[in-house]
Design an enzyme around this catalytic site. Structure first.
Site, PDB file in Angstrom:
ATOM      1  N   CYS A  71       0.818  -1.222   0.000  1.00  0.00           N
ATOM      2  CA  CYS A  71       0.000   0.000   0.000  1.00  0.00           C
ATOM      3  C   CYS A  71       0.851   1.271   0.000  1.00  0.00           C
ATOM      4  CB  CYS A  71      -0.994   0.001   1.151  1.00  0.00           C
ATOM      5  SG  CYS A  71      -0.296   0.105   2.807  1.00  0.00           S
ATOM      6  N   HIS A 121      -2.937   1.313   6.869  1.00  0.00           N
ATOM      7  CA  HIS A 121      -3.120   1.205   5.419  1.00  0.00           C
ATOM      8  C   HIS A 121      -3.222   2.610   4.826  1.00  0.00           C
ATOM      9  CE1 HIS A 121      -4.130  -0.845   1.696  1.00  0.00           C
ATOM     10  NE2 HIS A 121      -5.236  -0.132   1.570  1.00  0.00           N
ATOM     11  N   HIS A 133      -5.525   1.742  -4.445  1.00  0.00           N
ATOM     12  CA  HIS A 133      -4.642   1.180  -3.427  1.00  0.00           C
ATOM     13  C   HIS A 133      -4.209  -0.225  -3.793  1.00  0.00           C
ATOM     14  CE1 HIS A 133      -7.754  -1.208  -0.861  1.00  0.00           C
ATOM     15  NE2 HIS A 133      -8.261  -1.005  -2.043  1.00  0.00           N
TER      16      HIS A 133
END
Length: 157
Positions: A71, A121, A133
């Site tokens: 990520c 994240h 993402h």
């Protein structure tokens, strides 16, 4: 008469593609879904375009591109291509950004997912409640709706 006012009659005579080319010569043309030259020039918009161009790239923990990402590797890579430097992890990236409210978010801002005070994240805001993402092992870079309210937003300066 402006170039845009002439487009319908030009389309009949020259065809749609040619009409847009002719209108573009006479002035700026606004086409839905296509960023203006000014918007395209911003690092945030460029980073968003880079992330979107990586659609389908496999997730790999610790990867920073150009063909595999985790990520924060995707956000780091995208902003690097846009001329901005970010630290490596999602938490470090959160600490480096200018924190903004959900109401102030814009396409290209970073979206940080958190549990309590821990960021776990990050993705790049694409507008309309969606992010680009690299989700998790076994998945690929993709556009996805934000699935929780436990998010913070940051702007890269």
């Amino acid at each position: 008469m402006t170039a845009l006012n002439r487009v319908p009659s030009l389309m009949v005579r020259a065809g749609t593609a040619s009409a847009f080319a002719i209108a573009a010569v006479g002035g700026s043309v606004v086409i839905p879904g296509v960023a203006s030259d000014a918007a395209a020039a911003t690092p945030a918009t460029k980073a968003l375009q880079v992330a979107a161009s990586k659609k389908g790239a496999p997730y790999r923990y610790g990867a920073t591109g150009p063909s595999r990402f985790d990520c924060s590797g995707l956000t780091l890579y995208s902003y690097k291509k846009a001329g901005k430097k970010l630290p490596r992890t999602a938490a470090q990236q959160y600490n480096k950004t200018h924190h903004i409210s959900a109401g102030s978010r814009k396409a290209g801002d970073l979206v940080f997912f958190h549990s309590g005070s821990s960021v776990y994240h990050v993705g790049i805001y694409a507008g309309k409640g969606k992010i680009w993402h690299a989700p998790k092992t076994g998945d690929v870079v993709r556009l996805q709706k934000i699935w929780t309210k436990s998010v913070w937003y940051g702007r890269v300066s």
